[in-house]
Design a protein around this motif. Structure first.
Motif, PDB file in Angstrom:
ATOM      1  N   SER A  62       0.832  -1.213   0.000  1.00  0.00           N
ATOM      2  CA  SER A  62       0.000   0.000   0.000  1.00  0.00           C
ATOM      3  C   SER A  62       0.862   1.258   0.000  1.00  0.00           C
ATOM      4  CB  SER A  62      -0.952   0.006   1.202  1.00  0.00           C
ATOM      5  OG  SER A  62      -0.226   0.113   2.421  1.00  0.00           O
ATOM      6  N   GLU A  65       1.862   2.286  -3.535  1.00  0.00           N
ATOM      7  CA  GLU A  65       0.741   2.954  -4.187  1.00  0.00           C
ATOM      8  C   GLU A  65       0.645   4.408  -3.737  1.00  0.00           C
ATOM      9  OE1 GLU A  65      -4.104   2.357  -4.795  1.00  0.00           O
ATOM     10  OE2 GLU A  65      -2.969   0.988  -3.506  1.00  0.00           O
ATOM     11  N   GLU A  66       0.815   4.656  -2.442  1.00  0.00           N
ATOM     12  CA  GLU A  66       0.767   6.021  -1.924  1.00  0.00           C
ATOM     13  C   GLU A  66       1.934   6.856  -2.440  1.00  0.00           C
ATOM     14  OE1 GLU A  66      -1.614   7.586  -0.143  1.00  0.00           O
ATOM     15  OE2 GLU A  66      -2.737   5.753  -0.601  1.00  0.00           O
ATOM     16  N   ALA A  68       3.448   6.515  -5.276  1.00  0.00           N
ATOM     17  CA  ALA A  68       3.174   6.848  -6.675  1.00  0.00           C
ATOM     18  C   ALA A  68       2.240   8.044  -6.790  1.00  0.00           C
ATOM     19  CB  ALA A  68       2.577   5.640  -7.384  1.00  0.00           C
ATOM     20  N   LYS A  69       1.290   8.153  -5.873  1.00  0.00           N
ATOM     21  CA  LYS A  69       0.371   9.292  -5.878  1.00  0.00           C
ATOM     22  C   LYS A  69       1.064  10.569  -5.428  1.00  0.00           C
ATOM     23  CE  LYS A  69      -3.675   6.413  -4.760  1.00  0.00           C
ATOM     24  NZ  LYS A  69      -4.649   6.079  -3.676  1.00  0.00           N
ATOM     25  N   SER A  70       1.956  10.446  -4.442  1.00  0.00           N
ATOM     26  CA  SER A  70       2.605  11.627  -3.872  1.00  0.00           C
ATOM     27  C   SER A  70       3.734  12.164  -4.735  1.00  0.00           C
ATOM     28  CB  SER A  70       3.150  11.296  -2.476  1.00  0.00           C
ATOM     29  OG  SER A  70       2.120  10.904  -1.603  1.00  0.00           O
ATOM     30  N   PRO A  72       4.624  11.330  -8.354  1.00  0.00           N
ATOM     31  CA  PRO A  72       4.510  10.665  -9.659  1.00  0.00           C
ATOM     32  C   PRO A  72       5.646  10.974 -10.625  1.00  0.00           C
ATOM     33  CG  PRO A  72       2.938  12.478  -9.481  1.00  0.00           C
ATOM     34  CD  PRO A  72       3.514  12.268  -8.116  1.00  0.00           C
ATOM     35  N   TRP A 105       8.374   7.268  -9.392  1.00  0.00           N
ATOM     36  CA  TRP A 105       7.595   6.495  -8.427  1.00  0.00           C
ATOM     37  C   TRP A 105       6.315   5.960  -9.066  1.00  0.00           C
ATOM     38  CZ3 TRP A 105       9.038   4.488  -3.910  1.00  0.00           C
ATOM     39  CH2 TRP A 105      10.203   4.994  -3.320  1.00  0.00           C
ATOM     40  N   LYS A 106       5.761   6.737  -9.996  1.00  0.00           N
ATOM     41  CA  LYS A 106       4.571   6.263 -10.701  1.00  0.00           C
ATOM     42  C   LYS A 106       4.933   5.091 -11.610  1.00  0.00           C
ATOM     43  CE  LYS A 106       0.868   7.839 -13.798  1.00  0.00           C
ATOM     44  NZ  LYS A 106       0.368   8.983 -14.603  1.00  0.00           N
ATOM     45  N   TYR A 109       5.396   1.827  -9.546  1.00  0.00           N
ATOM     46  CA  TYR A 109       4.148   1.187  -9.146  1.00  0.00           C
ATOM     47  C   TYR A 109       3.422   0.570 -10.337  1.00  0.00           C
ATOM     48  CZ  TYR A 109      -0.644   0.711  -7.388  1.00  0.00           C
ATOM     49  OH  TYR A 109      -1.892   0.234  -7.046  1.00  0.00           O
ATOM     50  N   GLU A 110       3.338   1.315 -11.437  1.00  0.00           N
ATOM     51  CA  GLU A 110       2.586   0.812 -12.590  1.00  0.00           C
ATOM     52  C   GLU A 110       3.267  -0.384 -13.242  1.00  0.00           C
ATOM     53  OE1 GLU A 110       1.798   4.115 -15.173  1.00  0.00           O
ATOM     54  OE2 GLU A 110       0.155   4.865 -13.907  1.00  0.00           O
ATOM     55  N   LYS A 326       6.010  10.654   3.469  1.00  0.00           N
ATOM     56  CA  LYS A 326       6.014  11.651   2.389  1.00  0.00           C
ATOM     57  C   LYS A 326       7.402  12.267   2.197  1.00  0.00           C
ATOM     58  CE  LYS A 326       1.720  10.690   2.065  1.00  0.00           C
ATOM     59  NZ  LYS A 326       1.325   9.669   1.066  1.00  0.00           N
TER      60      LYS A 326
END
Length: 733
Positions: A62, A65-66, A68-70, A72, A105-106, A109-110, A326
Motif C-alpha cells: 500500500s 501505491e501512496e 506513486a500518488k505523492s 509521480p 515512483w509512478k 508502481y505501474e 512523504k
C-alpha cells in the motif's frame, strides 16, 4: 549483524524509557507457522509506536501505491543501461545523469502492477513465489513488488549460489516464475530445469530471451524478456484478478523469503510477513534513530537485495518513507562489477549518497586504501593531516555516548581544511547517515571513520527479525556496542533454567571492560518484526516438515522469544554488547567458553596489514591462528591475487607478494608482535586459555568464491578450518 568488540569505558546517558503498557502480552503456544499460506498473528501493546492505533496493520505494498500518488514525477530508481565497460583497470567513471535510465515512483508502481498481472498469467498462485536471480537493478525491485502485489512472495538468489543451490531454492520455494539478469544466471537455472517441476517461466531482463525450455516429460518452461512480460501483463492481465489477490492477502501473510546462508545443510527459508516489514521500517524511522536526516535521500544500491539488509535499506525503507512519511528518495544502482573490480568509488562519487550502508568488509577496504594514500604523504602535509585527524578523533570520542559533545579547539579549522576534503574525495561529503551491519566491525575502524567526521551507527539483527533489532543512535553511539532496542521491540538476555525456562541475567555496568559470566546470556527478542517462521514445502515429505517444525520451535520459544544464538549482555542503561556466538565459542582445555572474535579483532587492530584472522582451538590442546594478508583484488567476494597491497607493502618493502611473505622474518615478527600484545591484554584474553600459541599465514585471502565466507561475508569457521586443515594441523605437532 553481530558486533563483538570491546566497549568504550564511558558511562552512557539515560536509556529510552518503555512503559509497561507498551509491552504486549504473549500467550503461551506456537508463535510461528511453516506453510506458505500461513497467516501470522501477533499481540499489540496498548500504547506506543507498535500499538494498533499508532501503526495499524496493513499490506506493505500500500505504501508503494501512496508513493506513486505523492511523487509521480520524482525518479525512484536509476541505473546505467546497458552497463558500461571498465575503461581501464580500476577505472569506470559514471555516465552523466541524462544517460541514466530512470523509473519515477509512478513508473515503479505501474510496472509492478503490469508485471504482477503477467505473473498471474504465467502461473504464480496466491501464496506462491517468484525467484529473482541477478545483481541489484530496477527490474529486481519491480519484480519483488510484483510478486507481493499478486499475493505471493519474492525470493532472492545470491549471485554466488551454485546451480545446485539455485535449484534447491527455486524448487523449495515453489517458484512458478524465475526472473534472471544475464547468461550466467539463465544457464544456472536452465541446467536444472528438470528438477524444478513447478517452474513455468523464466523472465530475462539483461539479455535477449533464449529459446524456451522443454523437459523430458514434455512440459514447457517459457522464456521471455522483461519487456515482453510487462506487455503480457498490460495486454492480457486482469485488474479484477489482481484486486482479488489483494483482497485475499493479509498483513500476516509472507511477502518475501530470505534464505539464510548456513555453514552446513540446506538454507532455511525465513518468511517475512507484510506487517513485519511495516513494523521494522516504522520503528526505524522514528526521530531517535536519525533516519530522517538523510531524507529526501540518494541511496546507492550495491549490497545484495537477496539479503535482508539490502532489501530493508534499498527497498522497504524508501517505499515506507515515500508512502507514509512523504519523504522521497532516489535509488541509484551500482554496476555488477563494482565490488569485484573495486570501482565502487566511482559510483559513490557520482551519487553522493545521503544514506550509506556498508558491511564491515566494505568499510575496511575503504580504510585500507585511505591509509595507503596517507602513508605516501610526507613532511609538512603529513604533520598537518596528523594534527587534523587528532582533532577529529577527539571530537569523535566526545560525541560518543557519555561524551561531552564539545568541539575541541580548532576542530572547525581542521575539518574545513583537511577532514572535509577526505569526505569529499570519497563522495561521502553529503552523507548524513552511515550504517554498518551483517558482521562484526572493530572499534578501530569505527574510530578511523569517526575522526574524519563520519560517525557510523552499528546495527544488529537477523533475517529472522527482519534485519534490525538494536542500533547505536546518533546521540547514543557507543563504539563496541550494538546500541539499544528500537522503540516497540523487547530484547533480553536469558540463560536456561533447570526446567528449560528463560531466566533473565542481571544487567552489567556500563563500559565494563570484562563482563562476568553471570551477566551474560543469549540475546533474545520479540515484537511485530519477528518472522512468520521457517517455511516447509509439503512436496518435500513428512521428514522435511518435521525437521522445519523442529528448527522453528528451537528458534522461537513458546513465549514468543526469538533466540538469536548470540551471547551478550545488557547494561543498566539498556545498551547491548555481543560477546560471542554460542556456535562459535571455543571450549578450552579447562572447559572455558572462549569468544574468538574479540581476540581476532585485537590482532587485526595491532596489525593492519592483516586481512583476516581466524582463531582455532576447539577440542584442541591450545589455540592457534590462521591469518591472511591484504591482497590486491581481494574484495571478500573474491580472494584477490598473490600481490600485496596497502599496509601489507609496508611490513617489509622488499616483499611484494604473499608467497614471499610466508616465511619472511619481518612478517613473522610483525604478526608475532601483534599476537604477543593481544595475549597480554586482559580485556580480551582473560587468562592463558584465551591466548594464541602459534600462527600460520594462508597462501591467499578468504572469500565467498573460495568458500570461507557466506554471501554476507560471515566467516564459516568449521568450513574454513577443514579447508585449511593441512596448514592448521602441523601447528599442533
Amino acid at each position: 549483524m553481530s558486533e563483538r568488540v570491546q566497549v568504550v569505558t564511558r558511562h552512557i546517558l539515560a536509556p529510552i524509557a518503555v512503559a509497561g503498557s507498551e509491552v504486549p502480552v504473549y500467550e503461551p503456544g506456537e508463535h510461528f507457522g511453516i506453510f506458505p499460506d500461513y497467516e501470522h498473528k501477533w499481540p499489540y501493546p496498548e500504547v506506543g509506536i507498535m500499538s494498533a492505533q499508532q501503526t495499524p496493520s496493513t499490506l506493505f505494498t500500500s505504501f508503494l501505491e501512496e508513493a506513486a500518488k505523492s511523487f509521480p514525477e520524482v525518479p525512484a530508481l536509476a541505473a546505467e543501461k546497458p552497463v558500461p565497460a571498465i575503461v581501464r583497470a580500476g577505472e569506470a567513471p559514471a555516465l552523466p545523469w541524462e544517460a541514466w535510465t530512470k523509473w519515477t515512483w509512478k513508473d515503479y508502481y505501474e510496472d509492478a502492477r503490469r508485471l504482477a498481472k503477467a505473473f498471474i498469467q504465467l502461473g504464480v498462485e496466491q501464496f506462491g513465489s517468484v525467484t529473482i536471480f541477478g545483481f541489484n537493478a530496477p527490474e529486481w525491485m519491480v519484480s519483488a513488488l510484483a510478486a507481493m502485489l499478486c499475493g505471493g512472495k519474492y525470493v532472492g538468489i545470491y549471485s554466488t549460489d551454485t546451480p545446485e543451490q539455485v535449484q534447491y531454492k527455486v524448487d523449495h520455494s515453489n517458484a512458478a516464475v524465475m526472473v534472471v539478469d544475464g547468461e550466467m544466471e539463465f544457464e544456472a537455472t536452465a541446467k536444472h530445469v528438470e528438477d524444478m517441476p513447478e517452474l513455468r517461466a523464466i523472465v530475462c531482463w539483461g539479455i535477449p530471451a533464449p529459446a524456451q525450455l522443454t523437459r523430458k516429460d514434455g512440459s514447457i518452461c517459457k522464456v521471455m524478456t522483461f519487456k515482453d512480460c510487462l506487455e503480457l501483463g498490460a495486454s492480457q492481465g486482469s485488474d479484477t484478478s489482481l484486486a482479488a489477490r489483494k483482497e485475499a492477502t493479509r498483513p500476516g501473510h509472507a511477502m518475501g523469503i530470505i534464505y539464510t546462508s548456513g555453514t552446513t545443510g540446506n538454507p532455511k527459508a525465513v518468511m517475512v510477513h507484510h506487517d513485519a516489514a511495516v513494523a521494522i521500517t516504522t520503528m526505524a524511522s522514528q526521530a531517535e534513530t536519525g533516519a530522517m536526516q538523510g531524507y529526501p535521500a540518494r541511496i546507492l544500491s550495491y549490497l545484495p537485495l537477496s539479503h535482508v539488509a539490502g532489501s530493508m535499506m534499498d527497498m522497504w525503507f524508501p517505499i515506507l518513507m515515500a508512502g507514509k512519511k512523504k519523504l522521497h528518495s532516489t535509488i541509484y544502482f551500482a554496476r555488477p562489477y563494482d565490488l569485484k573490480d573495486m570501482t565502487l568509488a566511482a559510483r559513490i562519487q557520482f551519487v553522493r549518497p545521503t544514506v550509506f550502508l556498508g558491511v564491515p568488509r566494505v568499510y575496511e577496504k575503504i580504510q585500507s586504501r585511505m591509509m595507503g594514500v596517507a602513508a605516501a604523504i610526507t613532511g609538512v602535509k603529513k604533520s598537518i593531516a596528523t594534527w587534523a585527524k587528532g582533532k577529529g578523533l577527539e571530537y569523535c570520542r566526545n560525541m560518543q555516548a557519555g561524551g561531552s559533545k564539545a568541539k575541541p579547539l580548532f576542530h572547525t579549522i581542521a575539518d574545513k581544511l583537511i577532514l572535509s576534503k577526505a569526505r569529499d574525495a570519497l563522495g561521502l561529503d553529503q552523507c548524513k547517515i552511515f550504517i554498518v551491519g551483517a558482521a562484526p566491525i572493530s572499534a578501530d575502524t569505527l574510530e578511523y571513520f569517526g575522526q574524519l567526521g563520519m560517525m557510523i551507527q552499528n546495527v544488529y539483527g537477523m533475517s529472522e527479525s527482519s534485519g534490525l533489532t538494536t542500533l547505536c543512535l546518533p546521540l547514543w553511539n557507543a563504539f563496541g556496542t550494538v546500541g539499544q532496542a528500537l522503540p516497540g521491540i523487547e530484547v533480553k538476555c536469558f540463560k536456561t533454567g533447570p526446567n528449560g525456562e528463560n531466566v533473565e541475567v542481571p544487567r552489567c555496568q556500563p563500559g565494563a571492560k570484562v563482563v562476568p559470566e553471570d551477566f551474560q546470556g543469549e540475546i533474545c527478542f520479540r515484537g511485530r518484526h519477528i518472522m512468520s517462521g521457517y517455511m516447509a514445502n509439503p512436496r518435500f515429505g513428512e521428514a522435511h516438515i518435521n525437521e522445519i517444525r523442529e528448527k522453528n520451535s528451537s528458534t522461537i520459544d513458546k513465549e514468543g522469544w526469538l533466540h538469536s544464538g548470540d551471547k551478550g549482555c545488557m547494561d543498566t542503561n539498556g545498551v547491548f554488547r555481543i560477546t560471542g556466538r554460542y556456535k562459535e565459542l571455543i571450549i578450552g582445555a579447562g572447559g572455558e567458553n572462549i569468544a574468538p572474535v574479540p581476540v581476532e579483532d585485537k590482532i587485526k587492530q595491532l596489525a593492519p596489514a592483516l586481512s583476516n584472522v581466524m582463531m582455532v582451538g576447539d577440542n584442541r590442546r591450545f589455540n592457534v591462528a590462521l591469518v591472511t594478508l591484504l591482497a590486491e583484488g581481494a574484495t571478500g567476494e573474491l580472494p584477490g591475487s598473490d600481490d600485496l597491497t596497502g599496509a601489507a607493502l609496508e611490513v617489509n618493502p622488499a616483499v611484494k607478494t604473499i608467497s614471499a611473505a610466508l616465511k619472511d622474518p619481518a612478517w613473522q615478527k610483525y604478526i608475532q608482535d601483534a599476537i604477543d600484545k593481544t595475549n597480554s591484554d586482559t580485556t580480551v584474553c582473560q587468562n592463558n586459555a584465551w591466548k594464541i600459541q602459534k600462527f600460520a599465514i594462508a597462501s591467499r585471502d578468504f572469500s565467498v568464491q573460495t568458500g570461507e565466507f557466506t554471501p554476507t561475508m560471515k566467516l564459516k569457521r568449521s568450513v574454513a578450518e577443514e579447508m585449511w586443515k593441512d596448514l592448521i594441523d602441523p601447528l599442533y605437532s
